[in-house]
Design a protein around this motif. Structure first.
Motif, PDB file in Angstrom:
ATOM      1  N   LEU A  16       0.837  -1.203   0.000  1.00  0.00           N
ATOM      2  CA  LEU A  16       0.000   0.000   0.000  1.00  0.00           C
ATOM      3  C   LEU A  16       0.874   1.255   0.000  1.00  0.00           C
ATOM      4  CD1 LEU A  16      -2.808   1.298   0.195  1.00  0.00           C
ATOM      5  CD2 LEU A  16      -2.651   1.046   2.689  1.00  0.00           C
ATOM      6  N   GLU A  17       1.910   1.267   0.833  1.00  0.00           N
ATOM      7  CA  GLU A  17       2.834   2.402   0.857  1.00  0.00           C
ATOM      8  C   GLU A  17       3.578   2.525  -0.471  1.00  0.00           C
ATOM      9  OE1 GLU A  17       3.424   4.771   3.079  1.00  0.00           O
ATOM     10  OE2 GLU A  17       1.804   4.031   4.363  1.00  0.00           O
ATOM     11  N   ALA A  18       3.928   1.403  -1.072  1.00  0.00           N
ATOM     12  CA  ALA A  18       4.625   1.430  -2.360  1.00  0.00           C
ATOM     13  C   ALA A  18       3.742   2.000  -3.459  1.00  0.00           C
ATOM     14  CB  ALA A  18       5.087   0.019  -2.723  1.00  0.00           C
ATOM     15  N   SER A  19       2.437   1.689  -3.418  1.00  0.00           N
ATOM     16  CA  SER A  19       1.528   2.218  -4.439  1.00  0.00           C
ATOM     17  C   SER A  19       1.452   3.745  -4.374  1.00  0.00           C
ATOM     18  CB  SER A  19       0.137   1.600  -4.263  1.00  0.00           C
ATOM     19  OG  SER A  19      -0.465   2.046  -3.053  1.00  0.00           O
ATOM     20  N   ARG A  20       1.608   4.300  -3.186  1.00  0.00           N
ATOM     21  CA  ARG A  20       1.616   5.762  -3.036  1.00  0.00           C
ATOM     22  C   ARG A  20       2.942   6.355  -3.503  1.00  0.00           C
ATOM     23  NH1 ARG A  20      -0.867   5.213   3.089  1.00  0.00           N
ATOM     24  NH2 ARG A  20      -3.041   4.802   2.466  1.00  0.00           N
ATOM     25  N   PHE A  21       4.028   5.693  -3.145  1.00  0.00           N
ATOM     26  CA  PHE A  21       5.343   6.185  -3.565  1.00  0.00           C
ATOM     27  C   PHE A  21       5.525   6.066  -5.073  1.00  0.00           C
ATOM     28  CE2 PHE A  21       9.878   5.133  -4.368  1.00  0.00           C
ATOM     29  CZ  PHE A  21      10.421   6.377  -4.051  1.00  0.00           C
ATOM     30  N   ALA A  22       4.863   5.100  -5.703  1.00  0.00           N
ATOM     31  CA  ALA A  22       4.994   4.898  -7.158  1.00  0.00           C
ATOM     32  C   ALA A  22       4.580   6.137  -7.940  1.00  0.00           C
ATOM     33  CB  ALA A  22       4.164   3.693  -7.590  1.00  0.00           C
ATOM     34  N   LYS A  23       3.685   6.940  -7.395  1.00  0.00           N
ATOM     35  CA  LYS A  23       3.238   8.158  -8.092  1.00  0.00           C
ATOM     36  C   LYS A  23       4.374   9.165  -8.225  1.00  0.00           C
ATOM     37  CE  LYS A  23      -1.532   7.621  -6.475  1.00  0.00           C
ATOM     38  NZ  LYS A  23      -2.654   8.224  -5.723  1.00  0.00           N
ATOM     39  N   HIS A  24       5.385   9.059  -7.380  1.00  0.00           N
ATOM     40  CA  HIS A  24       6.570   9.913  -7.484  1.00  0.00           C
ATOM     41  C   HIS A  24       7.716   9.195  -8.200  1.00  0.00           C
ATOM     42  CE1 HIS A  24       4.885  12.778  -4.500  1.00  0.00           C
ATOM     43  NE2 HIS A  24       4.407  11.687  -3.918  1.00  0.00           N
ATOM     44  N   TRP A  25       7.865   7.909  -7.909  1.00  0.00           N
ATOM     45  CA  TRP A  25       9.011   7.154  -8.413  1.00  0.00           C
ATOM     46  C   TRP A  25       8.953   6.927  -9.919  1.00  0.00           C
ATOM     47  CZ3 TRP A  25      13.772   6.181  -7.656  1.00  0.00           C
ATOM     48  CH2 TRP A  25      14.403   5.073  -8.232  1.00  0.00           C
ATOM     49  N   LEU A  26       7.800   6.554 -10.453  1.00  0.00           N
ATOM     50  CA  LEU A  26       7.708   6.249 -11.881  1.00  0.00           C
ATOM     51  C   LEU A  26       8.001   7.457 -12.757  1.00  0.00           C
ATOM     52  CD1 LEU A  26       6.603   3.600 -10.748  1.00  0.00           C
ATOM     53  CD2 LEU A  26       4.884   3.606 -12.551  1.00  0.00           C
ATOM     54  N   PRO A  27       7.420   8.635 -12.496  1.00  0.00           N
ATOM     55  CA  PRO A  27       7.785   9.788 -13.334  1.00  0.00           C
ATOM     56  C   PRO A  27       9.250  10.187 -13.194  1.00  0.00           C
ATOM     57  CG  PRO A  27       6.325  10.453 -11.529  1.00  0.00           C
ATOM     58  CD  PRO A  27       6.316   8.957 -11.580  1.00  0.00           C
ATOM     59  N   TYR A  28       9.819  10.000 -11.993  1.00  0.00           N
ATOM     60  CA  TYR A  28      11.238  10.313 -11.811  1.00  0.00           C
ATOM     61  C   TYR A  28      12.101   9.394 -12.675  1.00  0.00           C
ATOM     62  CZ  TYR A  28      15.802  10.725  -9.554  1.00  0.00           C
ATOM     63  OH  TYR A  28      17.140  10.903  -9.320  1.00  0.00           O
ATOM     64  N   CYS A  29      11.779   8.098 -12.710  1.00  0.00           N
ATOM     65  CA  CYS A  29      12.547   7.135 -13.520  1.00  0.00           C
ATOM     66  C   CYS A  29      12.503   7.491 -15.000  1.00  0.00           C
ATOM     67  CB  CYS A  29      12.015   5.722 -13.302  1.00  0.00           C
ATOM     68  SG  CYS A  29      12.351   5.030 -11.676  1.00  0.00           S
ATOM     69  N   LYS A  30      11.319   7.858 -15.473  1.00  0.00           N
ATOM     70  CA  LYS A  30      11.178   8.128 -16.908  1.00  0.00           C
ATOM     71  C   LYS A  30      11.760   9.486 -17.286  1.00  0.00           C
ATOM     72  CE  LYS A  30       7.239   5.041 -17.160  1.00  0.00           C
ATOM     73  NZ  LYS A  30       5.772   4.880 -17.304  1.00  0.00           N
ATOM     74  N   LYS A  31      11.720  10.429 -16.365  1.00  0.00           N
ATOM     75  CA  LYS A  31      12.274  11.752 -16.641  1.00  0.00           C
ATOM     76  C   LYS A  31      13.790  11.693 -16.768  1.00  0.00           C
ATOM     77  CE  LYS A  31      12.496  16.461 -14.778  1.00  0.00           C
ATOM     78  NZ  LYS A  31      12.052  17.363 -13.684  1.00  0.00           N
ATOM     79  N   PHE A  32      14.457  10.932 -15.886  1.00  0.00           N
ATOM     80  CA  PHE A  32      15.921  10.871 -15.885  1.00  0.00           C
ATOM     81  C   PHE A  32      16.464   9.556 -16.438  1.00  0.00           C
ATOM     82  CE2 PHE A  32      14.734  13.854 -12.507  1.00  0.00           C
ATOM     83  CZ  PHE A  32      15.477  14.969 -12.865  1.00  0.00           C
ATOM     84  N   ASN A  33      15.576   8.682 -16.894  1.00  0.00           N
ATOM     85  CA  ASN A  33      15.962   7.396 -17.494  1.00  0.00           C
ATOM     86  C   ASN A  33      16.958   6.647 -16.604  1.00  0.00           C
ATOM     87  OD1 ASN A  33      15.856   5.411 -19.500  1.00  0.00           O
ATOM     88  ND2 ASN A  33      17.628   6.258 -20.568  1.00  0.00           N
ATOM     89  N   VAL A  34      16.592   6.456 -15.352  1.00  0.00           N
ATOM     90  CA  VAL A  34      17.504   5.869 -14.368  1.00  0.00           C
ATOM     91  C   VAL A  34      17.564   4.354 -14.530  1.00  0.00           C
ATOM     92  CG1 VAL A  34      16.975   7.736 -12.760  1.00  0.00           C
ATOM     93  CG2 VAL A  34      15.752   5.568 -12.573  1.00  0.00           C
ATOM     94  N   GLU A  35      18.676   3.791 -14.138  1.00  0.00           N
ATOM     95  CA  GLU A  35      18.902   2.344 -14.063  1.00  0.00           C
ATOM     96  C   GLU A  35      19.783   2.066 -12.856  1.00  0.00           C
ATOM     97  OE1 GLU A  35      17.511   0.060 -15.736  1.00  0.00           O
ATOM     98  OE2 GLU A  35      16.966   0.829 -17.711  1.00  0.00           O
ATOM     99  N   PRO A  36      19.485   1.064 -12.077  1.00  0.00           N
ATOM    100  CA  PRO A  36      18.283   0.226 -12.095  1.00  0.00           C
ATOM    101  C   PRO A  36      17.097   0.973 -11.505  1.00  0.00           C
ATOM    102  CG  PRO A  36      19.648  -0.362 -10.236  1.00  0.00           C
ATOM    103  CD  PRO A  36      20.416   0.683 -10.977  1.00  0.00           C
ATOM    104  N   ARG A  37      15.910   0.392 -11.628  1.00  0.00           N
ATOM    105  CA  ARG A  37      14.709   1.080 -11.180  1.00  0.00           C
ATOM    106  C   ARG A  37      14.145   0.512  -9.886  1.00  0.00           C
ATOM    107  NH1 ARG A  37      11.876   3.272 -16.794  1.00  0.00           N
ATOM    108  NH2 ARG A  37      13.778   4.352 -17.455  1.00  0.00           N
ATOM    109  N   SER A  38      14.951  -0.245  -9.192  1.00  0.00           N
ATOM    110  CA  SER A  38      14.670  -0.580  -7.798  1.00  0.00           C
ATOM    111  C   SER A  38      15.204   0.580  -6.963  1.00  0.00           C
ATOM    112  CB  SER A  38      15.373  -1.877  -7.395  1.00  0.00           C
ATOM    113  OG  SER A  38      15.488  -1.989  -5.998  1.00  0.00           O
ATOM    114  N   PRO A  39      14.366   1.277  -6.201  1.00  0.00           N
ATOM    115  CA  PRO A  39      14.832   2.465  -5.470  1.00  0.00           C
ATOM    116  C   PRO A  39      16.049   2.188  -4.592  1.00  0.00           C
ATOM    117  CG  PRO A  39      12.454   2.303  -5.365  1.00  0.00           C
ATOM    118  CD  PRO A  39      12.933   1.038  -5.998  1.00  0.00           C
TER     119      PRO A  39
END
Length: 695
Positions: A183-206
């Motif tokens: 449940l906490e991860a689903s809330r954090f995903a709203k920040h994490w996913l756009p950050y990954c795609k904006k900066f094209n980060v690897e790996p995508r495990s926080p």
């Protein structure tokens, strides 16, 4: 040898020659059969000839000379001089030779593949199929929830249209701790996913991403804010996990916690299904206004009176549930500790599933299982040769084994569909339409698909879904799929697709290999044996490849014989091996040197080190003299109905001191175990025999 030697008056060359030949023949036999190197004595030939001539001359001259020859017969004790030891060694060598032949079958026809995802996007960018990702966890006490949600977040952040991506977490323990974490991860995903795609980060495990960045790169407002949000989430989860329960205040914030009660336990609980994010809803968007992937929590029902079939049962429950929500024609299965290390892995797999020429015959695409915590010299061994050599060899015969985590599979093949050249599977199947029912009604309806009695009197676990009755359900399922005419692909990209957690103690490693080798041997004795079930349906080279793994555990007997019997004979002063000066030493030396040289070169070619190869040889001996013994015995007991299939989950929690010693490549034996007792007994036995020989 006798040239220039003075004989006595009774001898001449005509009399002496037969005795010379006789002495040579006796000496040769004694050296060969008794493993000696005694030189041939000319005096012995002269003595024998003299005795004969004295007797012959006395009879010829009718003299009364009396000659007495003492003849004694020594009865050989049973097994004296190592005769039975040699017979046993011959049997061990024959087995090793046969098994070596099986290992070579995976080296004759290796195939290496390359994916071109740019071409895939050029042709099918708007026609990509939906993909369902299954993440399985069994127990929050040995698989930390924070590790689980890092894997979930990494697969949610794939470079793939989010409306075509669905992630399902199977929690076999039915733990409110795991649900709270998700449940906490689903809330954090709203920040994490756009950050990954904006900066094209690897790996995508926080966790892996933040740990991999050097200090100079940890700057910027976006980075600082995202890291702060992750640390806040991690702290909340840590507090809940240490307390062992979710606080009442947190339960009031989300109504889904009402499905847990005080009677629930990891082995006895009702089915629980929660759709945390539904991409079909207009409000399921991140903070950039982009749709989020579907995220579903599933805890199938478990009751003490019903056998739950371990991971295979959890996977089959996910197959049924997902068919009513997203019904993706392609399914990815990952273990909860194996996060995505390459955000383009889905596109790589689809290059094979959507190939115009061969896609119609491919059932699954298997990626290698790699580990992030493996040390440079791999103190507990590695999968290096399996991943770099053997699976490529299996690919040359129609495809690798289905090794479980990191496998993309067609949904239709899991439904038991036979391969047909005429019929092609459409990867563009429609998504189930949203029914006129609210979320609560939908979840209740889907929970029935995850009940403990749903599979009764059905073909689930037999003809449909993953196979039951084996601790390596993935290997068995892949084998039966190929026997229906399908092929598979092994793809090893330059950037590793998935990274997991390797065993950090010796007992963890031995338990793992005990389960794997036991399951493989179970397959050999089952009706799905690659010999009588696969022969004629599989390429003969692939049959030999399967047997290579099925016969892991029987290797224990030949290895144990070599580890015990020669030492005991040496204690009695009997060597079962030829001396260096003997011509019979050459075959032994050639086989040993050639095998070790080839193994060493192959390991280095696979990217290993010299010390890593030495560790591999040591672990090879440990496994064969401990894990494989128990695996073989348990398999035999199961065949005779005296044992049941078990599935032991390897702990992913490591003590800090143990982890420090692991990083220093110091072997940690872990908790007491019968396997370690065997290893220590063998070590003491060989030490005792060596000391006895020295004395």
């Amino acid at each position: 040898m006798l040239k220039g030697k003075d004989f006595n008056k009774w001898l001449n060359w005509g009399t002496l020659l037969p005795y010379c030949l006789w002495t040579i023949w006796l000496g040769r036999n004694d050296n060969n059969f008794n493993n000696r190197n005694t030189p041939i004595s000319p005096d012995q030939a002269v003595a024998l000839a003299t005795v004969y001539n004295l007797i012959a001359c006395a009879e010829k001259n009718n003299t009364s000379t009396t000659s007495m020859i003492t003849v004694s017969w020594k009865h050989l004790a049973k097994g004296e001089n190592g005769r039975y030891g040699w017979i046993g060694m011959l049997g061990a060598e024959l087995w090793f030779g046969f098994y070596w032949f099986l290992t070579q079958s995976l080296r004759w026809n290796r195939v290496y593949r390359q994916a071109f995802r740019e071409r895939l996007l050029q042709r099918y960018e708007n026609e990509l199929p939906r993909v369902d990702v299954f993440v399985c966890t069994a127990d929050p006490s040995i698989e930390p929830p924070i590790m689980v949600i890092n894997t979930v977040l990494s697969v949610m952040a794939y470079n793939y249209p989010p409306e075509k991506l669905s992630v399902y977490l199977s929690d076999d323990a039915g733990s409110e701790l795991t649900f709270y974490t998700l449940l906490e991860a689903s809330r954090f995903a709203k920040h994490w996913l756009p950050y990954c795609k904006k900066f094209n980060v690897e790996p995508r495990s926080p966790a892996a991403y933040f740990a991999s960045l050097p200090a100079p790169d940890q700057s910027g407002a976006d980075f600082s804010e995202t890291k702060r949000l992750y640390e806040d989430m991690a702290n909340k989860i840590d507090v809940v996990c240490k307390a062992g329960r979710v606080s009442d205040q947190a339960k009031l914030e989300y109504k889904g916690f009402s499905k847990w009660n005080s009677y629930s336990s990891k082995k006895n609980h009702a089915a629980i299904l929660q759709i945390l994010i539904d991409s079909r809803d207009e409000g399921a968007k991140d903070f950039d206004g982009v749709k989020l992937p579907t995220l579903v929590y599933v805890a199938r029902e478990k009751r003490l009176q019903h056998f739950h079939n371990f991971k295979a049962g959890a996977m089959n429950a996910l197959i049924r549930v997902s068919s009513e929500i997203s019904n993706g024609p392609v399914i990815l299965n990952v273990d909860c500790d194996m996060y995505s290390n390459n955000s383009n892995s889905i596109q790589d797999a689809l290059c094979f599933f959507m190939d115009e020429e061969r896609s119609h015959e491919i059932a699954f695409v298997q990626f290698p299982q790699s580990f992030e915590n493996t040390t440079k010299n791999a103190v507990y061994g590695s999968r290096r040769v399996i991943d770099e050599v053997e699976l490529h060899g299996a690919d040359g015969y129609g495809g690798p084994l289905y090794t479980g985590s990191g496998c993309f599979q067609r949904r239709d093949t899991l439904y038991g569909r036979e391969f047909s050249k005429e019929a092609r599977i459409d990867l563009k199947s429609s998504c189930p339409e949203k029914r006129e029912e609210n979320m609560h009604e939908l979840e209740e309806r889907l929970e029935r698909l995850a009940s403990s009695t749903y599979e009764q009197n059905t073909q689930w676990g037999n003809e449909i879904g993953l196979k039951y009755g084996c601790s390596v359900e993935n290997i068995l399922t892949g084998l039966t799929t190929k026997c229906k005419g399908w092929k598979s692909v092994y793809y090893h990209p330059k950037r590793k697709a998935f990274l997991g957690v390797a065993a950090t103690t010796l007992d963890q490693l031995l338990v793992q290999h005990k389960r794997w080798s036991e399951g493989d041997l179970n397959i050999f004795f089952s009706k799905y044996s690659p010999v009588w079930y696969g022969l004629g349906k599989l390429n003969p080279g692939l049959v030999l490849g399967y047997l290579h793994y099925c016969f892991w555990s029987p290797n224990c007997f030949a290895t144990l014989y070599y580890s015990i019997v020669p030492s005991l004979y040496l204690l009695k002063g009997i060597s079962l091996f030829p001396q260096v000066s003997s011509k019979w030493f050459l075959p032994f030396a050639y086989v040993i040197i050639a095998e070790l040289t080839y193994s060493f070169a192959e390991f280095l070619w696979s990217g290993g080190t010299v010390l890593g190869w030495w560790n591999e040889q040591r672990i090879w001996l440990y496994k064969r003299t401990s894990s494989y013994i128990f695996a073989f015995l348990d398999t035999m007991l199961k065949l005779f109905g005296s044992s049941n299939t078990t599935f032991i989950v390897t702990p992913k929690v490591t003590d800090e001191d143990v982890l420090l010693r692991y990083k220093q490549e110091t072997m940690e034996f872990g908790s007491a175990s019968p396997m370690l007792t065997i290893l220590s007994t063998l070590a003491m036995l060989n030490l005792f025999c060596l000391m006895g020989l020295v004395k």
